[in-house]
Design a protein around this motif. Structure first.
Motif, PDB file in Angstrom:
ATOM      1  N   VAL A   1     -10.122   0.513   6.063  1.00  0.00           N
ATOM      2  CA  VAL A   1      -9.546   1.341   7.119  1.00  0.00           C
ATOM      3  C   VAL A   1      -8.430   0.540   7.784  1.00  0.00           C
ATOM      4  CG1 VAL A   1      -9.949   2.420   9.353  1.00  0.00           C
ATOM      5  CG2 VAL A   1     -11.641   2.665   7.533  1.00  0.00           C
ATOM      6  N   TYR A   2      -7.217   1.043   7.655  1.00  0.00           N
ATOM      7  CA  TYR A   2      -6.055   0.406   8.268  1.00  0.00           C
ATOM      8  C   TYR A   2      -5.566   1.334   9.374  1.00  0.00           C
ATOM      9  CZ  TYR A   2      -1.221  -1.209   8.788  1.00  0.00           C
ATOM     10  OH  TYR A   2      -0.020  -1.651   9.305  1.00  0.00           O
ATOM     11  N   ALA A   3      -5.896   0.988  10.622  1.00  0.00           N
ATOM     12  CA  ALA A   3      -5.653   1.882  11.759  1.00  0.00           C
ATOM     13  C   ALA A   3      -4.862   1.170  12.842  1.00  0.00           C
ATOM     14  CB  ALA A   3      -6.984   2.384  12.301  1.00  0.00           C
ATOM     15  N   PRO A   4      -3.569   0.957  12.629  1.00  0.00           N
ATOM     16  CA  PRO A   4      -2.779   0.216  13.623  1.00  0.00           C
ATOM     17  C   PRO A   4      -2.572   0.966  14.938  1.00  0.00           C
ATOM     18  CG  PRO A   4      -1.360   1.102  11.902  1.00  0.00           C
ATOM     19  CD  PRO A   4      -2.776   1.334  11.451  1.00  0.00           C
TER      20      PRO A   4
ATOM     21  N   MET B   1       2.352  -6.894   0.615  1.00  0.00           N
ATOM     22  CA  MET B   1       1.074  -6.533   0.011  1.00  0.00           C
ATOM     23  C   MET B   1       0.988  -7.047  -1.419  1.00  0.00           C
ATOM     24  SD  MET B   1      -1.921  -5.213   0.067  1.00  0.00           S
ATOM     25  CE  MET B   1      -2.020  -4.271   1.581  1.00  0.00           C
ATOM     26  N   ARG B   2       2.064  -6.917  -2.172  1.00  0.00           N
ATOM     27  CA  ARG B   2       2.046  -7.391  -3.557  1.00  0.00           C
ATOM     28  C   ARG B   2       1.974  -8.903  -3.632  1.00  0.00           C
ATOM     29  NH1 ARG B   2       5.848  -5.571  -7.889  1.00  0.00           N
ATOM     30  NH2 ARG B   2       4.042  -6.131  -9.141  1.00  0.00           N
ATOM     31  N   GLU B   3       2.579  -9.578  -2.673  1.00  0.00           N
ATOM     32  CA  GLU B   3       2.471 -11.038  -2.646  1.00  0.00           C
ATOM     33  C   GLU B   3       1.026 -11.479  -2.504  1.00  0.00           C
ATOM     34  OE1 GLU B   3       4.881 -12.452   0.490  1.00  0.00           O
ATOM     35  OE2 GLU B   3       6.795 -11.843  -0.422  1.00  0.00           O
ATOM     36  N   VAL B   4       0.286 -10.781  -1.664  1.00  0.00           N
ATOM     37  CA  VAL B   4      -1.122 -11.130  -1.469  1.00  0.00           C
ATOM     38  C   VAL B   4      -1.944 -10.765  -2.697  1.00  0.00           C
ATOM     39  CG1 VAL B   4      -3.184 -10.584  -0.109  1.00  0.00           C
ATOM     40  CG2 VAL B   4      -0.989 -10.933   1.027  1.00  0.00           C
ATOM     41  N   LEU B   5      -1.636  -9.649  -3.325  1.00  0.00           N
ATOM     42  CA  LEU B   5      -2.392  -9.226  -4.494  1.00  0.00           C
ATOM     43  C   LEU B   5      -2.130 -10.106  -5.707  1.00  0.00           C
ATOM     44  CD1 LEU B   5      -1.975  -5.333  -4.268  1.00  0.00           C
ATOM     45  CD2 LEU B   5      -3.984  -6.682  -3.632  1.00  0.00           C
TER      46      LEU B   5
ATOM     47  N   GLY C   1     -15.983   0.405   5.111  1.00  0.00           N
ATOM     48  CA  GLY C   1     -15.710  -0.906   4.531  1.00  0.00           C
ATOM     49  C   GLY C   1     -15.057  -1.793   5.568  1.00  0.00           C
ATOM     50  N   ALA C   2     -14.167  -2.670   5.106  1.00  0.00           N
ATOM     51  CA  ALA C   2     -13.459  -3.563   6.017  1.00  0.00           C
ATOM     52  C   ALA C   2     -12.482  -2.771   6.888  1.00  0.00           C
ATOM     53  CB  ALA C   2     -12.714  -4.626   5.230  1.00  0.00           C
ATOM     54  N   VAL C   3     -12.134  -3.341   8.056  1.00  0.00           N
ATOM     55  CA  VAL C   3     -11.250  -2.679   9.019  1.00  0.00           C
ATOM     56  C   VAL C   3     -10.126  -3.629   9.398  1.00  0.00           C
ATOM     57  CG1 VAL C   3     -11.060  -1.678  11.332  1.00  0.00           C
ATOM     58  CG2 VAL C   3     -13.104  -1.254   9.948  1.00  0.00           C
ATOM     59  N   ALA C   4      -8.902  -3.090   9.489  1.00  0.00           N
ATOM     60  CA  ALA C   4      -7.742  -3.856   9.958  1.00  0.00           C
ATOM     61  C   ALA C   4      -6.990  -3.021  10.973  1.00  0.00           C
ATOM     62  CB  ALA C   4      -6.830  -4.226   8.789  1.00  0.00           C
ATOM     63  N   LEU C   5      -6.662  -3.630  12.113  1.00  0.00           N
ATOM     64  CA  LEU C   5      -5.977  -2.909  13.179  1.00  0.00           C
ATOM     65  C   LEU C   5      -4.489  -3.226  13.256  1.00  0.00           C
ATOM     66  CD1 LEU C   5      -8.682  -3.069  15.998  1.00  0.00           C
ATOM     67  CD2 LEU C   5      -8.230  -1.235  14.365  1.00  0.00           C
ATOM     68  N   ASP C   6      -4.017  -4.126  12.418  1.00  0.00           N
ATOM     69  CA  ASP C   6      -2.577  -4.354  12.300  1.00  0.00           C
ATOM     70  C   ASP C   6      -2.301  -4.850  10.886  1.00  0.00           C
ATOM     71  OD1 ASP C   6      -3.062  -7.201  12.246  1.00  0.00           O
ATOM     72  OD2 ASP C   6      -3.052  -7.189  14.439  1.00  0.00           O
ATOM     73  N   PHE C   7      -1.011  -4.910  10.515  1.00  0.00           N
ATOM     74  CA  PHE C   7      -0.685  -5.224   9.124  1.00  0.00           C
ATOM     75  C   PHE C   7      -1.055  -6.654   8.735  1.00  0.00           C
ATOM     76  CE2 PHE C   7       2.228  -6.039   5.530  1.00  0.00           C
ATOM     77  CZ  PHE C   7       1.737  -5.071   4.665  1.00  0.00           C
ATOM     78  N   PRO C   8      -0.835  -7.666   9.578  1.00  0.00           N
ATOM     79  CA  PRO C   8      -1.306  -9.001   9.211  1.00  0.00           C
ATOM     80  C   PRO C   8      -2.807  -9.036   8.943  1.00  0.00           C
ATOM     81  CG  PRO C   8       0.261  -9.159  11.001  1.00  0.00           C
ATOM     82  CD  PRO C   8      -0.020  -7.704  10.813  1.00  0.00           C
ATOM     83  N   ALA C   9      -3.573  -8.296   9.740  1.00  0.00           N
ATOM     84  CA  ALA C   9      -5.019  -8.257   9.510  1.00  0.00           C
ATOM     85  C   ALA C   9      -5.340  -7.567   8.188  1.00  0.00           C
ATOM     86  CB  ALA C   9      -5.709  -7.540  10.664  1.00  0.00           C
ATOM     87  N   LEU C  10      -4.545  -6.553   7.820  1.00  0.00           N
ATOM     88  CA  LEU C  10      -4.757  -5.883   6.540  1.00  0.00           C
ATOM     89  C   LEU C  10      -4.536  -6.862   5.393  1.00  0.00           C
ATOM     90  CD1 LEU C  10      -5.206  -3.345   4.803  1.00  0.00           C
ATOM     91  CD2 LEU C  10      -2.759  -2.868   5.034  1.00  0.00           C
ATOM     92  N   LEU C  11      -3.464  -7.620   5.482  1.00  0.00           N
ATOM     93  CA  LEU C  11      -3.209  -8.622   4.433  1.00  0.00           C
ATOM     94  C   LEU C  11      -4.344  -9.635   4.368  1.00  0.00           C
ATOM     95  CD1 LEU C  11       0.604  -9.277   4.997  1.00  0.00           C
ATOM     96  CD2 LEU C  11      -0.473  -7.759   3.318  1.00  0.00           C
ATOM     97  N   ASP C  12      -4.870  -9.994   5.536  1.00  0.00           N
ATOM     98  CA  ASP C  12      -5.936 -10.992   5.557  1.00  0.00           C
ATOM     99  C   ASP C  12      -7.220 -10.453   4.937  1.00  0.00           C
ATOM    100  OD1 ASP C  12      -6.689 -13.697   6.501  1.00  0.00           O
ATOM    101  OD2 ASP C  12      -8.181 -12.558   7.657  1.00  0.00           O
ATOM    102  N   VAL C  13      -7.457  -9.152   5.031  1.00  0.00           N
ATOM    103  CA  VAL C  13      -8.634  -8.567   4.391  1.00  0.00           C
ATOM    104  C   VAL C  13      -8.612  -8.842   2.892  1.00  0.00           C
ATOM    105  CG1 VAL C  13      -9.672  -6.351   3.721  1.00  0.00           C
ATOM    106  CG2 VAL C  13      -9.077  -6.776   6.110  1.00  0.00           C
ATOM    107  N   PHE C  14      -7.433  -8.721   2.286  1.00  0.00           N
ATOM    108  CA  PHE C  14      -7.309  -8.985   0.852  1.00  0.00           C
ATOM    109  C   PHE C  14      -7.272 -10.474   0.569  1.00  0.00           C
ATOM    110  CE2 PHE C  14      -6.017  -4.617   1.169  1.00  0.00           C
ATOM    111  CZ  PHE C  14      -6.424  -4.037  -0.030  1.00  0.00           C
ATOM    112  N   ARG C  15      -6.578 -11.208   1.427  1.00  0.00           N
ATOM    113  CA  ARG C  15      -6.417 -12.643   1.196  1.00  0.00           C
ATOM    114  C   ARG C  15      -7.747 -13.392   1.329  1.00  0.00           C
ATOM    115  NH1 ARG C  15      -3.048 -13.428   5.033  1.00  0.00           N
ATOM    116  NH2 ARG C  15      -1.132 -13.051   3.835  1.00  0.00           N
TER     117      ARG C  15
END
Length: 729
Positions: free
Chosen positions: A649-652, A578-582, A673-687
């Motif tokens: 919303v991060y709901a794996p 997460m910090r790498e993406v931020l 707001g944005a939705v992510a269903l797995d951790f790679p998708a969560l990173l992509d929301v920020f990226r």
């Protein structure tokens, strides 16, 4: 042409209406429409119908300017229906999943005037009882249609409208309509059955007939139950007008009338004792007036004795028989209660002396007068000064200085109290004294079972979040997510509530459904969010500075909720990635749910440089410091939305969570707001920038409009004025 028009009148059923609509619209059959009739309901029914109409073109809301009652409201829906068939479904009932294709297949295959479907009585304690269908039709009724005179036993099925799907043109041609007043089903259902040339019976359970703990007319005492006589009079007048064609049905209809009168009189919650002789006299008059010349099938046994007493007008004998039966039943219940008490008494006998002494002290204090100035506060099972109770306490000190506020805390939380806050330690003599004598008791959870509700005391339940996951009695349907819950004890605790604070209409609706009791809802916003609504830029900078966050850093607060059904499980979250993406200016704060506080360690850096803020209080500081909230099913999203900042919303485990734990809100379809269903998708929301893209912004604004409109910074004041100062709402 649409096959089925559902007519759903709604009046003061906001807690159940969503479930009813979802049960219809979620069927694996689409050729339908829903005419939702808001019968000038003073609650949120109209809002719910409008919301569903915005999402689904099959929903057509109708708003009445004055309350007309259930029968006339159904007529309004019937007049607007376009379907080949009409199904009148009450807004507090719901369809069985997957039933509609079977209903549609039977309708299209046999084209009946009336199709009667089976149902179950669904009680608030999750118990269901079958209808009379197996007794009326011990063998399958089959698919062939028939007239009532060919199978008169059909009259013994419940005479409601909601278990009948009726051909619309048939209703228009023959003219049966709903009459005003209570028991309106009587003067509709029997004429419909008598007039129908083609009756079908589908012996498949299609509807859950909700037996409400509160609010149903069958549990309402009053003289309006006398309106049952007028409804039956209409049936017999119609039979007289129709003449010989229905003469053969008169004995069966008469028997049903007497059975119904006895049912109404026999329910002690409907007719007050002083009105029962009058009701019985009216029964006798109708018996004499409408008795068929050829007689009727008098039932055997005790029921037959009752019929004969009605025929003779012998109220005293009838009353004595009823009293004897009630005495016998009360004796049986007393035996059962004694048996249930044996084990608890044995357990109490081995308790420690200290507990016994404190229990006696508490009971003695309960006999002393209430302290008219004392208010007791608690939060999160005595974890300290927090949440809505803390905000109300602060407002009461300012607006109601005559009220003395005392907090209850655990011994290990005393040091967390702000300076100057009076407190008692849970389990001490002072604790039992204030619980026994306080006029006001304020909590965001329930007080323990041993706390008694005293006459004149006021229990204020503030709750601690807008519900995403199902709560209260609704958890009975999700047993894997409600392990060890005692729902009977829960209801005893809920019955102590006088007021229930809610932050939005959605919460009000869900709490009424989850906690059916006689409390008054205070839909005023959440007091704990006053600070967020009124926060200044300087306060936000101060909150960041206290956490060591610089003004140019991007702060992501990750706050997942607790999984009761998966103890110890944590959603997959890697602070390093997460910090790498931020980037270099990114900071990650991680806060666990308060249920995990026994596992907490002093806040500080964690793996990847993330900061563990689980022990940081109050949580509002973290909201003010954060630029983005990442959460799953936590009520934190509703609070944080007050700040109008991005939410993800991060709901794996969404698919599993909604099935096992149950949810009220589809966060994937209606997110903040944005939705992510797995951790790679969560990173992509920020990226990718989806975090602040137009779809996420629109979603957040819709979410805020729906859930945060009351959070204007004055919710605590509204609560204090209503509860402590007794000012009008």
């Amino acid at each position: 042409m649409t096959l089925i028009s559902f007519v759903v009148p709604a009046f003061e059923v906001q807690g159940y209406l969503r479930e009813c609509l979802d049960s219809i619209l979620g069927q694996p059959y689409a050729d339908l429409e829903v005419i939702g009739v808001d019968d000038a309901s003073p609650d949120g029914c109209g809002e719910v119908l409008a919301e569903y109409a915005d999402r689904d073109s099959r929903v057509r809301p109708v708003r009445l300017t004055e309350n007309v009652g259930l029968g006339p409201a159904r007529n309004v829906g019937l007049d607007r229906a376009t379907g080949e068939y009409v199904w009148f479904v009450d807004a507090d009932d719901w369809l069985v999943p997957g039933c509609l294709p079977h209903v549609a297949n039977r309708l299209t295959a046999t084209r009946p005037d009336v199709l009667i479907v089976d149902h179950v009585r669904a009680y608030w304690n999750n118990v269901g009882t079958r209808s009379a269908m197996p007794e009326v039709f011990p063998e399958s009724p089959g698919e062939e249609t028939f007239r009532l005179r060919d199978r008169p036993q059909t009259m013994r099925l419940l005479h409601t409208a909601w278990n009948k799907v009726v051909r619309r043109e048939f209703l228009i041609e023959r003219g049966p309509r709903f009459e005003p007043g209570w028991y309106e089903d009587v003067s509709f259902s029997y004429p419909v059955l008598m007039a129908a040339e083609r009756i079908g019976v589908l012996d498949r359970i299609c509807l859950n007939y909700r037996q409400r703990r509160t609010g149903a007319i069958t549990r309402t005492r009053g003289d309006r139950h006398f309106e049952v006589f007028a409804q039956w009079h209409r049936v017999f007048r119609l039979m007289d007008r129709w003449g010989p064609g229905v003469a053969a049905l008169r004995p069966g209809i008469f028997e049903r009338m007497i059975w119904h009168y006895l049912t109404v009189l026999g329910n002690g919650e409907r007719i007050a004792p002083e009105l029962r002789p009058v009701f019985f006299a009216r029964m006798h008059d109708d018996y004499v007036r409408f008795l068929p010349p050829e007689g009727y099938p008098v039932p055997p046994g005790l029921d037959g004795v009752k019929h004969r007493l009605v025929a003779a007008g012998r109220w005293r004998t009838f009353s004595a028989l009823r009293a004897a039966h009630q005495t016998e039943e009360q004796a049986r219940r007393s035996v059962r209660r004694v048996r249930r008490r044996v084990l608890p008494v044995a357990r109490r006998a081995v308790r420690g002396t200290r507990d016994a002494v404190l229990g006696e002290y508490y009971r003695a204090e309960l006999r002393r007068p209430l302290d008219p100035t004392l208010a007791v506060y608690a939060a999160y099972w005595y974890r300290g000064y927090a949440c809505n109770p803390a905000a109300i306490y602060a407002a009461a000190r300012r607006l109601a200085p005559h009220v003395r506020g005392v907090w209850i805390v655990r011994p290990d939380r005393v040091a967390s109290l702000p300076p100057g806050v009076e407190y008692v330690v849970a389990g001490t003599r002072d604790y039992y004294r204030v619980l026994a004598r306080a006029r006001w008791l304020v909590n965001n959870v329930n007080f323990p079972d041993h706390v008694r509700k005293r006459a004149g005391s006021v229990h204020l339940q503030t709750h601690h979040g807008t519900p995403v996951k199902v709560m209260g009695l609704d958890q009975q349907r999700y047993p894997l997510g409600a392990v060890d819950m005692d729902f009977a004890r829960l209801l005893r605790r809920v019955d102590r509530w006088d007021f229930s604070v809610t932050s939005n209409s959605f919460s009000t609706q869900m709490w009424e459904r989850a906690y059916p009791a006689g409390f008054t809802g205070l839909e005023v916003g959440y007091p704990r969010n006053d600070r967020l609504a009124l926060a200044t830029p300087e306060q936000c900078r101060q909150a960041r500075a206290e956490l060591g966050v610089g003004p140019d850093e991007t702060v992501v607060l990750y706050a997942p909720t607790h999984r009761e059904h998966l103890p110890g499980w944590r959603p997959p979250f890697d602070p390093d990635r997460m910090r790498e993406v931020l980037g270099p200016a990114g900071r990650v704060l991680v806060r666990s749910h308060y249920f995990h506080d026994r596992d907490r360690h002093p806040g500080g850096p964690t793996r990847g440089g993330a900061l563990d803020v689980s022990a940081h209080e109050p949580v509002e500081d973290l909201y003010l410091a954060a630029d983005v909230l990442v959460t799953d099913y936590s009520s934190a999203m509703f609070d944080y939305a007050v700040l109008d900042r991005p939410i993800v919303v991060y709901a794996p485990d969404w698919d599993a969570y909604r099935v096992i734990r149950g949810v009220y809100l589809d966060l994937i379809a209606e997110p903040p707001g944005a939705v992510a269903l797995d951790f790679p998708a969560l990173l992509d929301v920020f990226r990718s920038g989806a975090l602040r893209a137009e779809p996420a912004e629109r979603a957040r604004q819709r979410f805020r409009s729906r859930f945060c409109a009351l959070d204007d910074g004055h919710a605590a004041e509204r609560v204090v004025r209503r509860v402590f100062l007794d000012e009008p709402a």
